[in-house]
Design a protein around this motif. Structure first.
Motif, PDB file in Angstrom:
ATOM      1  N   PRO A   9       5.458   0.220  -0.207  1.00 16.31           N
ATOM      2  CA  PRO A   9       5.095  -1.009  -0.930  1.00 16.31           C
ATOM      3  C   PRO A   9       4.519  -0.766  -2.328  1.00 16.31           C
ATOM      4  O   PRO A   9       4.745  -1.570  -3.231  1.00 16.31           O
ATOM      5  CB  PRO A   9       4.057  -1.664  -0.009  1.00 16.31           C
ATOM      6  CG  PRO A   9       4.466  -1.215   1.349  1.00 16.31           C
ATOM      7  CD  PRO A   9       4.937   0.212   1.172  1.00 16.31           C
ATOM      8  N   ARG A  10       3.810   0.361  -2.521  1.00 15.37           N
ATOM      9  CA  ARG A  10       3.186   0.583  -3.825  1.00 15.37           C
ATOM     10  C   ARG A  10       3.636   1.852  -4.540  1.00 15.37           C
ATOM     11  O   ARG A  10       3.311   2.052  -5.705  1.00 15.37           O
ATOM     12  CB  ARG A  10       1.664   0.637  -3.669  1.00 15.37           C
ATOM     13  CG  ARG A  10       1.074  -0.659  -3.108  1.00 15.37           C
ATOM     14  CD  ARG A  10      -0.416  -0.579  -2.972  1.00 15.37           C
ATOM     15  NE  ARG A  10      -0.788   0.390  -1.941  1.00 15.37           N
ATOM     16  CZ  ARG A  10      -2.018   0.822  -1.718  1.00 15.37           C
ATOM     17  NH1 ARG A  10      -3.008   0.392  -2.476  1.00 15.37           N
ATOM     18  NH2 ARG A  10      -2.271   1.681  -0.750  1.00 15.37           N
ATOM     19  N   GLU A  69       4.611   8.395  -7.643  1.00 16.44           N
ATOM     20  CA  GLU A  69       4.397   7.511  -8.788  1.00 16.44           C
ATOM     21  C   GLU A  69       3.743   6.221  -8.311  1.00 16.44           C
ATOM     22  O   GLU A  69       4.199   5.606  -7.339  1.00 16.44           O
ATOM     23  CB  GLU A  69       5.716   7.175  -9.473  1.00 16.44           C
ATOM     24  CG  GLU A  69       6.328   8.335 -10.206  1.00 16.44           C
ATOM     25  CD  GLU A  69       7.594   7.954 -10.950  1.00 16.44           C
ATOM     26  OE1 GLU A  69       8.183   6.876 -10.676  1.00 16.44           O
ATOM     27  OE2 GLU A  69       8.015   8.737 -11.816  1.00 16.44           O
ATOM     28  N   TYR A  70       2.688   5.847  -9.000  1.00 15.58           N
ATOM     29  CA  TYR A  70       1.977   4.601  -8.732  1.00 15.58           C
ATOM     30  C   TYR A  70       1.952   3.811 -10.025  1.00 15.58           C
ATOM     31  O   TYR A  70       1.496   4.318 -11.052  1.00 15.58           O
ATOM     32  CB  TYR A  70       0.560   4.901  -8.246  1.00 15.58           C
ATOM     33  CG  TYR A  70      -0.315   3.698  -8.069  1.00 15.58           C
ATOM     34  CD1 TYR A  70       0.012   2.701  -7.155  1.00 15.58           C
ATOM     35  CD2 TYR A  70      -1.470   3.543  -8.817  1.00 15.58           C
ATOM     36  CE1 TYR A  70      -0.796   1.591  -6.986  1.00 15.58           C
ATOM     37  CE2 TYR A  70      -2.290   2.441  -8.659  1.00 15.58           C
ATOM     38  CZ  TYR A  70      -1.946   1.469  -7.733  1.00 15.58           C
ATOM     39  OH  TYR A  70      -2.754   0.369  -7.570  1.00 15.58           O
ATOM     40  N   HIS A 101      -7.730   7.519  -7.881  1.00 10.93           N
ATOM     41  CA  HIS A 101      -7.245   6.462  -6.993  1.00 10.93           C
ATOM     42  C   HIS A 101      -7.888   6.524  -5.612  1.00 10.93           C
ATOM     43  O   HIS A 101      -7.385   5.906  -4.666  1.00 10.93           O
ATOM     44  CB  HIS A 101      -5.722   6.534  -6.872  1.00 10.93           C
ATOM     45  CG  HIS A 101      -5.021   6.396  -8.177  1.00 10.93           C
ATOM     46  ND1 HIS A 101      -5.008   5.218  -8.897  1.00 10.93           N
ATOM     47  CD2 HIS A 101      -4.334   7.300  -8.919  1.00 10.93           C
ATOM     48  CE1 HIS A 101      -4.332   5.407 -10.012  1.00 10.93           C
ATOM     49  NE2 HIS A 101      -3.913   6.650 -10.046  1.00 10.93           N
ATOM     50  N   ALA A 102      -8.977   7.255  -5.483  1.00 12.20           N
ATOM     51  CA  ALA A 102      -9.656   7.381  -4.191  1.00 12.20           C
ATOM     52  C   ALA A 102     -10.031   6.006  -3.665  1.00 12.20           C
ATOM     53  O   ALA A 102     -10.386   5.104  -4.418  1.00 12.20           O
ATOM     54  CB  ALA A 102     -10.901   8.253  -4.342  1.00 12.20           C
ATOM     55  N   GLY A 103      -9.915   5.866  -2.355  1.00 16.36           N
ATOM     56  CA  GLY A 103     -10.295   4.619  -1.714  1.00 16.36           C
ATOM     57  C   GLY A 103      -9.216   3.557  -1.686  1.00 16.36           C
ATOM     58  O   GLY A 103      -9.406   2.494  -1.104  1.00 16.36           O
ATOM     59  N   GLN A 104      -8.066   3.828  -2.297  1.00 17.23           N
ATOM     60  CA  GLN A 104      -6.984   2.842  -2.327  1.00 17.23           C
ATOM     61  C   GLN A 104      -5.944   3.078  -1.234  1.00 17.23           C
ATOM     62  O   GLN A 104      -4.956   2.366  -1.150  1.00 17.23           O
ATOM     63  CB  GLN A 104      -6.301   2.860  -3.700  1.00 17.23           C
ATOM     64  CG  GLN A 104      -7.222   2.467  -4.835  1.00 17.23           C
ATOM     65  CD  GLN A 104      -6.510   2.546  -6.175  1.00 17.23           C
ATOM     66  OE1 GLN A 104      -5.325   2.264  -6.288  1.00 17.23           O
ATOM     67  NE2 GLN A 104      -7.242   2.940  -7.198  1.00 17.23           N
ATOM     68  N   ARG A 105      -6.124   4.123  -0.445  1.00 19.33           N
ATOM     69  CA  ARG A 105      -5.223   4.490   0.660  1.00 19.33           C
ATOM     70  C   ARG A 105      -3.811   4.860   0.184  1.00 19.33           C
ATOM     71  O   ARG A 105      -2.851   4.801   0.939  1.00 19.33           O
ATOM     72  CB  ARG A 105      -5.191   3.409   1.723  1.00 19.33           C
ATOM     73  CG  ARG A 105      -6.565   3.158   2.349  1.00 19.33           C
ATOM     74  CD  ARG A 105      -6.552   2.223   3.534  1.00 19.33           C
ATOM     75  NE  ARG A 105      -5.592   2.540   4.563  1.00 19.33           N
ATOM     76  CZ  ARG A 105      -5.766   3.427   5.555  1.00 19.33           C
ATOM     77  NH1 ARG A 105      -6.885   4.106   5.628  1.00 19.33           N
ATOM     78  NH2 ARG A 105      -4.830   3.615   6.457  1.00 19.33           N
ATOM     79  N   LEU A 106      -3.707   5.275  -1.071  1.00 20.15           N
ATOM     80  CA  LEU A 106      -2.411   5.685  -1.594  1.00 20.15           C
ATOM     81  C   LEU A 106      -1.973   7.018  -0.990  1.00 20.15           C
ATOM     82  O   LEU A 106      -0.786   7.217  -0.721  1.00 20.15           O
ATOM     83  CB  LEU A 106      -2.445   5.759  -3.120  1.00 20.15           C
ATOM     84  CG  LEU A 106      -2.634   4.417  -3.824  1.00 20.15           C
ATOM     85  CD1 LEU A 106      -2.883   4.630  -5.319  1.00 20.15           C
ATOM     86  CD2 LEU A 106      -1.455   3.498  -3.597  1.00 20.15           C
ATOM     87  N   ALA A 111       1.645  10.079   2.503  1.00 14.99           N
ATOM     88  CA  ALA A 111       1.762  10.982   3.649  1.00 14.99           C
ATOM     89  C   ALA A 111       2.554  10.330   4.776  1.00 14.99           C
ATOM     90  O   ALA A 111       3.435  10.954   5.380  1.00 14.99           O
ATOM     91  CB  ALA A 111       0.376  11.392   4.130  1.00 14.99           C
ATOM     92  N   GLU A 112       2.268   9.072   5.047  1.00 14.04           N
ATOM     93  CA  GLU A 112       2.990   8.371   6.110  1.00 14.04           C
ATOM     94  C   GLU A 112       4.476   8.266   5.776  1.00 14.04           C
ATOM     95  O   GLU A 112       5.329   8.432   6.650  1.00 14.04           O
ATOM     96  CB  GLU A 112       2.398   6.986   6.344  1.00 14.04           C
ATOM     97  CG  GLU A 112       3.039   6.277   7.523  1.00 14.04           C
ATOM     98  CD  GLU A 112       2.353   4.983   7.893  1.00 14.04           C
ATOM     99  OE1 GLU A 112       2.703   4.438   8.954  1.00 14.04           O
ATOM    100  OE2 GLU A 112       1.477   4.510   7.148  1.00 14.04           O
ATOM    101  N   ALA A 113       4.800   8.019   4.515  1.00 12.76           N
ATOM    102  CA  ALA A 113       6.208   7.944   4.112  1.00 12.76           C
ATOM    103  C   ALA A 113       6.918   9.273   4.358  1.00 12.76           C
ATOM    104  O   ALA A 113       8.047   9.297   4.863  1.00 12.76           O
ATOM    105  CB  ALA A 113       6.317   7.549   2.644  1.00 12.76           C
TER     106      ALA A 113
END
Length: 178
Positions: A9-10, A69-70, A101-106, A111-113
């Motif tokens: 999604p992001r 990339e974010y 970007h800590a705390g944004q669960r990126l 990792a899940e992807a």
């Protein structure tokens, strides 16, 4: 074969390229990024060696190295490829995300992807991760993704937890295997 582009999604996860060097130097400029690593990546020369090694890596089809990339900016790097630290060419994941970007669960999203791609596209039977003993955030993330801690060993000259995820642990889908 190069690695495929993966989208969340992001995030866009795409194959690492030599042109990513400056962006990765910026990502690793924060000393906290090297806290759990054997190399000091605040040194741009170390990052250049890492990028060159990843770009030149020869991995099985579909495996290799990605940048994350974010919002159109390189914000991290990771891999899914045969482990250099574990025996038998076990598939290993690693991920490094800019601390800005800590705390944004990126990191979790990236990792899940990679884990889902490994299970669903590559058909892997397991994905392994070596996590520095003191890296509590990464250990917690691995646990949330369904990784099991199977012991501790010295890797890269430092104590690491050895963790593994399966697509269907104990008869039910793991969070990352869904």
């Amino acid at each position: 074969m190069s690695v495929p582009v993966l989208r969340t999604p992001r995030l866009t996860l795409r194959g690492i390229e030599p042109s990513d060097l400056d962006a990765l130097v910026a990502v690793f400029a924060n000393p906290a990024m090297s806290e759990f690593l054997a190399s000091d990546f605040t040194d741009p020369a170390q990052v250049a060696e890492m990028v060159a090694a990843r770009v030149g890596s020869v991995d099985p089809p579909g495996m290799g190295h990605w940048v994350f990339e974010y919002q159109g900016v390189v914000a991290g790097v990771g891999h899914l490829h045969p482990s250099k630290g574990l025996p038998g060419d076990l598939p290993e994941i690693a991920y490094y995300f800019d601390r800005a970007h800590a705390g944004q669960r990126l990191g979790a999203e990236a990792a899940e992807a990679l884990v889902r791609y490994g299970f669903h596209t590559l058909g892997l039977r397991s994905v392994w991760a070596l996590i520095h003993e003191s890296n509590v955030a990464s250990r917690n993330l691995a646990r949330r993704l369904g990784f099991l801690d199977v012991g501790g060993e010295i890797h890269y000259g430092r104590p690491h937890r050895v963790t593994v995820a399966f697509p269907v642990p104990h008869g039910r889908p793991s969070p990352a295997g869904r």
